[in-house]
Design an enzyme around this catalytic site. Structure first.
Site, PDB file in Angstrom:
ATOM      1  N   GLY A  16     111.270  92.424 -24.254  1.00  0.00           N
ATOM      2  CA  GLY A  16     110.696  93.169 -24.941  1.00  0.00           C
ATOM      3  C   GLY A  16     111.120  94.565 -25.850  1.00  0.00           C
ATOM      4  O   GLY A  16     111.517  96.039 -25.927  1.00  0.00           O
ATOM      5  N   ASN A 111      96.689  94.076 -27.241  1.00  0.00           N
ATOM      6  CA  ASN A 111      97.574  93.284 -27.449  1.00  0.00           C
ATOM      7  C   ASN A 111      98.562  92.888 -28.588  1.00  0.00           C
ATOM      8  O   ASN A 111      97.297  92.992 -29.652  1.00  0.00           O
ATOM      9  CB  ASN A 111      96.650  91.560 -26.925  1.00  0.00           C
ATOM     10  CG  ASN A 111      97.670  90.285 -27.043  1.00  0.00           C
ATOM     11  OD1 ASN A 111      99.463  90.321 -25.826  1.00  0.00           O
ATOM     12  ND2 ASN A 111      97.156  89.787 -27.561  1.00  0.00           N
ATOM     13  N   HIS A 113      99.845  90.526 -31.161  1.00  0.00           N
ATOM     14  CA  HIS A 113     100.122  89.304 -31.850  1.00  0.00           C
ATOM     15  C   HIS A 113     100.638  88.291 -32.550  1.00  0.00           C
ATOM     16  O   HIS A 113     100.739  88.891 -33.897  1.00  0.00           O
ATOM     17  CB  HIS A 113      98.111  87.851 -31.234  1.00  0.00           C
ATOM     18  CG  HIS A 113      98.438  86.114 -31.965  1.00  0.00           C
ATOM     19  ND1 HIS A 113      99.061  85.760 -30.826  1.00  0.00           N
ATOM     20  CD2 HIS A 113      98.344  85.536 -32.868  1.00  0.00           C
ATOM     21  CE1 HIS A 113      98.512  84.301 -31.746  1.00  0.00           C
ATOM     22  NE2 HIS A 113      98.287  83.895 -32.147  1.00  0.00           N
ATOM     23  N   GLN A 175     107.960  90.547 -37.335  1.00  0.00           N
ATOM     24  CA  GLN A 175     108.434  91.505 -35.710  1.00  0.00           C
ATOM     25  C   GLN A 175     108.497  92.788 -36.338  1.00  0.00           C
ATOM     26  O   GLN A 175     108.675  93.223 -35.359  1.00  0.00           O
ATOM     27  CB  GLN A 175     109.559  90.721 -34.452  1.00  0.00           C
ATOM     28  CG  GLN A 175     109.222  89.749 -33.205  1.00  0.00           C
ATOM     29  CD  GLN A 175     109.882  89.861 -32.183  1.00  0.00           C
ATOM     30  OE1 GLN A 175     111.373  90.942 -32.348  1.00  0.00           O
ATOM     31  NE2 GLN A 175     109.346  90.072 -31.229  1.00  0.00           N
ATOM     32  N   GLU A 178     105.799  94.198 -35.835  1.00  0.00           N
ATOM     33  CA  GLU A 178     105.007  93.792 -34.904  1.00  0.00           C
ATOM     34  C   GLU A 178     106.135  95.617 -34.396  1.00  0.00           C
ATOM     35  O   GLU A 178     105.336  96.387 -33.892  1.00  0.00           O
ATOM     36  CB  GLU A 178     105.757  93.477 -34.362  1.00  0.00           C
ATOM     37  CG  GLU A 178     104.798  91.642 -34.117  1.00  0.00           C
ATOM     38  CD  GLU A 178     105.293  90.937 -33.263  1.00  0.00           C
ATOM     39  OE1 GLU A 178     105.996  91.237 -31.888  1.00  0.00           O
ATOM     40  OE2 GLU A 178     105.477  89.806 -33.244  1.00  0.00           O
TER      41      GLU A 178
HETATM   42  C1  GAR Z   1     106.229  88.981 -29.190  1.00  0.00           C
HETATM   43  O1  GAR Z   1     106.342  89.067 -31.381  1.00  0.00           O
HETATM   44  C2  GAR Z   1     104.281  89.527 -29.583  1.00  0.00           C
HETATM   45  O2  GAR Z   1     103.875  88.792 -30.593  1.00  0.00           O
HETATM   46  C3  GAR Z   1     104.184  88.120 -28.788  1.00  0.00           C
HETATM   47  O3  GAR Z   1     105.811  87.560 -28.037  1.00  0.00           O
HETATM   48  C4  GAR Z   1     106.851  88.604 -28.134  1.00  0.00           C
HETATM   49  C5  GAR Z   1     106.995  89.678 -27.404  1.00  0.00           C
HETATM   50  O4  GAR Z   1     108.399  89.731 -28.094  1.00  0.00           O
HETATM   51  N1  GAR Z   1     103.254  87.532 -28.649  1.00  0.00           N
HETATM   52  C6  GAR Z   1     102.502  86.616 -27.553  1.00  0.00           C
HETATM   53  O5  GAR Z   1     103.042  85.521 -28.820  1.00  0.00           O
HETATM   54  C7  GAR Z   1     101.169  86.839 -27.492  1.00  0.00           C
HETATM   55  N2  GAR Z   1     100.419  85.480 -27.123  1.00  0.00           N
HETATM   56  P1  GAR Z   1     108.612  91.172 -27.475  1.00  0.00           P
HETATM   57  O6  GAR Z   1     109.105  91.411 -25.935  1.00  0.00           O
HETATM   58  O7  GAR Z   1     110.360  91.415 -28.044  1.00  0.00           O
HETATM   59  O8  GAR Z   1     108.105  92.418 -26.903  1.00  0.00           O
END
Ligand code: GAR
Length: 219
Positions: A16, A111, A113, A175, A178
Site C-alpha cells: 500500500g 489502475n 502499472h 515506485q 508512481e
Molecule cells: C506497484 O508497484 C504497482 O505498480 C504494482 O503493484 C505495486 C503495488 O505497490 N501493480 C501492478 O503490478 C498491477 N499490475 P504498493 O502496494 O506498495 O502500492
C-alpha cells in the site's frame, strides 16, 4: 472536509505505498478527494493497517469465500456502493476484475502499472523490462477496460534502466514516480479535467509543457 470532494474507494492486495502517497496528497490538500473505504482481498495486506492509521474504513473480503470472480466482484460493488464510492482506485490490487465491476464503474476505475504501457502488461512488468533490455521504463496510470492493462492512458512517467539494475532497484526507482503520478491522475479526475476520447485521455485545460526529452545513456 468539503462536501463536494470526490469519494474514492481503493482496492489493494499488498503493502500500500501508493495508497499512502494518495492519503498524504489528500491530507496535504493537493487532491480534492476523500478515501471512503480501502478494500483488500488479502487479510495481511499492510495497506489495511495504513488505512486504519488514518481512520479510513479498512475492509477485508476473502476471495476464497466466493466460487467465481463475478460473485466476488458483486460483493465488491455492494461495498463500494454502500460507501458512496464515485471513483475506484486499484493500488497494487492483484486480481483480474470482471464486467460486474466494470459495468458498475465504467471509465471510473483507475489502475497503476509499473511499466510504460503498452509495453510489458501483466505480471512482473519490471522483470519483463529487464529481460527485454529496454533503456527506459516507468509507470502508467490508466482507466481500466476489459483487457489486461489496455485502457486509456492518463499519465506516464519515465525512468532510466541501469545496466546493473535488479528487479528490486528498478522497482524502487519506478515506485518513486508512481507515488507522484497516481495522486496527480486522481487530482485531475477530481477536478473534472479528464475526458476520454477513443483510446486517448484529453486533459483540460491543456497543461503547458516545456520542450523536454529524456535519453539513456545520456550523451
Ligand atoms: C506497484 O508497484 C504497482 O505498480 C504494482 O503493484 C505495486 C503495488 O505497490 N501493480 C501492478 O503490478 C498491477 N499490475 P504498493 O502496494 O506498495 O502500492
Amino acid at each position: 472536509m468539503r462536501g463536494n470532494d470526490l469519494n474514492i474507494g481503493v482496492l489493494v492486495s499488498g503493502s500500500g505505498t501508493n495508497l499512502q502517497a494518495i492519503i498524504d496528497s489528500i491530507e496535504a490538500g493537493c487532491v480534492k478527494a476523500r478515501i471512503v473505504c480501502v478494500i483488500s482481498n488479502k487479510a495481511d495486506a499492510y495497506a489495511l493497517e495504513r488505512a486504519k492509521q488514518h481512520k479510513i474504513p479498512a475492509i477485508f473480503i476473502d476471495h476464497r469465500d466466493y466460487n467465481t470472480r463475478e460473485a466476488y466482484d458483486r460483493v465488491l460493488v455492494e461495498k463500494l456502493t454502500e460507501h458512496g464510492v464515485e471513483l475506484v482506485v486499484l493500488a497494487g490490487y492483484m486480481r483480474i476484475i470482471t464486467d460486474t465491476l466494470l459495468d458498475a464503474y465504467p471509465m471510473r476505475i483507475m489502475n497503476i502499472h509499473p511499466a510504460l504501457l503498452p509495453a510489458f502488461p501483466g505480471l512482473h512488468a519490471q522483470r519483463q523490462a529487464l529481460q527485454h533490455g529496454v533503456k527506459i521504463s516507468g509507470c502508467t496510470v490508466h482507466f481500466v477496460d476489459a483487457g489486461t492493462d489496455t485502457g486509456p492512458i492518463i499519465v506516464q512517467a519515465a525512468v532510466p534502466v541501469m545496466d546493473d539494475d535488479t528487479e528490486e532497484t528498478l522497482s524502487s526507482r519506478i515506485q518513486k514516480e508512481e507515488h507522484r503520478v497516481y495522486p496527480l491522475a486522481i487530482h485531475l479526475y477530481a477536478e473534472g479535467r479528464l475526458r476520454v476520447e477513443g483510446r486517448g485521455v484529453i486533459v483540460t485545460p491543456h497543461i503547458a509543457h516545456p520542450e523536454v526529452s529524456f535519453q539513456n545513456p545520456p550523451a
